[in-house]
Design a protein around this motif. Structure first.
Motif, PDB file in Angstrom:
ATOM      1  N   UNK A   2       0.844  -1.181   0.000  1.00 40.25           N
ATOM      2  CA  UNK A   2       0.000   0.000   0.000  1.00 40.25           C
ATOM      3  C   UNK A   2       0.886   1.240   0.000  1.00 40.25           C
ATOM      4  N   UNK A   3       0.357   2.368  -0.449  1.00 38.51           N
ATOM      5  CA  UNK A   3       1.166   3.592  -0.454  1.00 38.51           C
ATOM      6  C   UNK A   3       1.717   3.907   0.938  1.00 38.51           C
ATOM      7  N   UNK A   4       3.015   4.229   0.970  1.00 37.96           N
ATOM      8  CA  UNK A   4       3.692   4.429   2.243  1.00 37.96           C
ATOM      9  C   UNK A   4       4.969   5.212   1.976  1.00 37.96           C
ATOM     10  N   UNK A   5       5.141   6.357   2.625  1.00 38.34           N
ATOM     11  CA  UNK A   5       6.338   7.175   2.406  1.00 38.34           C
ATOM     12  C   UNK A   5       7.612   6.470   2.846  1.00 38.34           C
ATOM     13  N   UNK A   6       7.501   5.619   3.858  1.00 35.24           N
ATOM     14  CA  UNK A   6       8.675   4.869   4.299  1.00 35.24           C
ATOM     15  C   UNK A   6       9.176   3.966   3.171  1.00 35.24           C
ATOM     16  N   UNK A  82      18.406 -13.124  14.394  1.00 33.09           N
ATOM     17  CA  UNK A  82      17.569 -12.042  14.914  1.00 33.09           C
ATOM     18  C   UNK A  82      17.209 -11.074  13.784  1.00 33.09           C
ATOM     19  N   UNK A  83      18.220 -10.717  12.972  1.00 33.15           N
ATOM     20  CA  UNK A  83      17.974  -9.797  11.842  1.00 33.15           C
ATOM     21  C   UNK A  83      17.003 -10.408  10.842  1.00 33.15           C
ATOM     22  N   UNK A  84      17.186 -11.682  10.540  1.00 35.28           N
ATOM     23  CA  UNK A  84      16.306 -12.366   9.588  1.00 35.28           C
ATOM     24  C   UNK A  84      14.860 -12.347  10.090  1.00 35.28           C
ATOM     25  N   UNK A  85      14.659 -12.650  11.356  1.00 38.62           N
ATOM     26  CA  UNK A  85      13.313 -12.641  11.931  1.00 38.62           C
ATOM     27  C   UNK A  85      12.718 -11.239  11.908  1.00 38.62           C
ATOM     28  N   UNK A  86      13.530 -10.241  12.285  1.00 38.07           N
ATOM     29  CA  UNK A  86      13.043  -8.860  12.289  1.00 38.07           C
ATOM     30  C   UNK A  86      12.690  -8.406  10.874  1.00 38.07           C
ATOM     31  N   UNK A  87      13.591  -8.675   9.916  1.00 40.70           N
ATOM     32  CA  UNK A  87      13.334  -8.268   8.532  1.00 40.70           C
ATOM     33  C   UNK A  87      12.089  -8.955   7.968  1.00 40.70           C
ATOM     34  N   UNK A  88      11.868 -10.219   8.342  1.00 40.75           N
ATOM     35  CA  UNK A  88      10.671 -10.924   7.887  1.00 40.75           C
ATOM     36  C   UNK A  88       9.420 -10.252   8.450  1.00 40.75           C
ATOM     37  N   UNK A  89       9.452  -9.877   9.720  1.00 37.53           N
ATOM     38  CA  UNK A  89       8.273  -9.231  10.317  1.00 37.53           C
ATOM     39  C   UNK A  89       8.034  -7.859   9.694  1.00 37.53           C
ATOM     40  N   UNK A  90       9.097  -7.120   9.395  1.00 37.05           N
ATOM     41  CA  UNK A  90       8.955  -5.827   8.724  1.00 37.05           C
ATOM     42  C   UNK A  90       8.370  -6.034   7.322  1.00 37.05           C
ATOM     43  N   UNK A  91       8.880  -7.022   6.605  1.00 34.20           N
ATOM     44  CA  UNK A  91       8.384  -7.313   5.256  1.00 34.20           C
ATOM     45  C   UNK A  91       6.893  -7.633   5.287  1.00 34.20           C
ATOM     46  N   UNK A  92       6.502  -8.452   6.243  1.00 35.74           N
ATOM     47  CA  UNK A  92       5.083  -8.805   6.360  1.00 35.74           C
ATOM     48  C   UNK A  92       4.236  -7.591   6.713  1.00 35.74           C
ATOM     49  N   UNK A  93       4.719  -6.762   7.636  1.00 36.67           N
ATOM     50  CA  UNK A  93       3.935  -5.591   8.053  1.00 36.67           C
ATOM     51  C   UNK A  93       3.822  -4.561   6.934  1.00 36.67           C
ATOM     52  N   UNK A  94       4.821  -4.501   6.061  1.00 39.69           N
ATOM     53  CA  UNK A  94       4.782  -3.556   4.934  1.00 39.69           C
ATOM     54  C   UNK A  94       4.128  -4.157   3.684  1.00 39.69           C
ATOM     55  N   UNK A  95       3.780  -5.434   3.753  1.00 48.26           N
ATOM     56  CA  UNK A  95       3.145  -6.087   2.604  1.00 48.26           C
ATOM     57  C   UNK A  95       4.096  -6.324   1.441  1.00 48.26           C
ATOM     58  N   UNK A  96       5.383  -6.536   1.757  1.00 50.68           N
ATOM     59  CA  UNK A  96       6.370  -6.776   0.703  1.00 50.68           C
ATOM     60  C   UNK A  96       6.210  -8.195   0.160  1.00 50.68           C
ATOM     61  N   UNK A  97       6.574  -8.404  -1.097  1.00 51.26           N
ATOM     62  CA  UNK A  97       6.489  -9.756  -1.662  1.00 51.26           C
ATOM     63  C   UNK A  97       7.476 -10.695  -0.974  1.00 51.26           C
ATOM     64  N   UNK A  98       7.039 -11.911  -0.733  1.00 45.02           N
ATOM     65  CA  UNK A  98       7.879 -12.926  -0.093  1.00 45.02           C
ATOM     66  C   UNK A  98       8.295 -13.925  -1.173  1.00 45.02           C
ATOM     67  N   UNK A  99       9.601 -14.103  -1.376  1.00 45.90           N
ATOM     68  CA  UNK A  99      10.049 -15.011  -2.440  1.00 45.90           C
ATOM     69  C   UNK A  99       9.871 -16.486  -2.071  1.00 45.90           C
ATOM     70  N   UNK A 100       9.573 -17.285  -3.081  1.00 50.64           N
ATOM     71  CA  UNK A 100       9.559 -18.741  -2.915  1.00 50.64           C
ATOM     72  C   UNK A 100      11.008 -19.199  -2.733  1.00 50.64           C
ATOM     73  N   UNK A 101      11.208 -20.473  -2.436  1.00 48.15           N
ATOM     74  CA  UNK A 101      12.573 -20.980  -2.275  1.00 48.15           C
ATOM     75  C   UNK A 101      13.390 -20.788  -3.546  1.00 48.15           C
TER      76      UNK A 101
END
Length: 157
Positions: A2-6, A82-101
């Protein structure tokens, strides 16, 4: 997404800012420029990338707007998890596409190849280090697995 300045600002994160080599640290690279180069690499290497894969490439470092560009060695071990988990949660909260394997392999290939090419432009003497040699070997392994080793070799000479 969704539109987001961040999200809009996410390409402005400085890359290599923690690198000990001053040529890389002061090279002026950003996550936005890096993602654009990765997209170009993908288009040159992949026979027919999906829109989803292209979106994954273009947004793979978006989370760094919140974390900064972490040096590769810091991404190993417990800190890396820790970074991987945090980045995944940020990606999900921002609605970023999640790559397949399989898409992750393409993203990793383009990400690491771009870093190698950037080092070759700004600090070529680092390509002879054990770390760079290992990264090049990993890139070639992934490229072989994806069936694009010949094309990747054209970049690496």
């Amino acid at each position: 997404m969704t539109p987001n300045k961040l999200l809009w600002k996410s390409g402005c994160v400085k890359r290599w800012h923690c690198n000990l080599d001053h040529h890389l640290r002061e090279s002026g690279d950003t996550t936005g420029a890096h993602s654009q180069r990765m997209a170009m690499l993908l288009l040159m290497l992949h026979p027919l990338p999906s829109a989803h894969l292209l979106a994954c490439v273009l947004t793979h470092d978006t989370q760094e707007i919140m974390t900064g560009d972490m040096p590769s060695p810091a991404k190993n071990g417990a800190v890396g998890k820790v970074m991987e988990d945090f980045e995944r949660s940020v990606a999900e909260s921002l609605g970023l596409p999640i790559p397949s394997d399989k898409d992750k392999k393409w993203v990793t290939l383009c990400d690491k190849l771009d870093a190698i090419l950037w080092i070759g432009e700004y600090a070529p003497y680092l390509l002879a280090t054990d770390r760079s040699v290992a990264e090049i070997s990993l890139v070639m392994d992934i490229a072989s697995e994806l069936g694009v080793a010949e094309k990747v070799m054209k970049f690496l000479g």
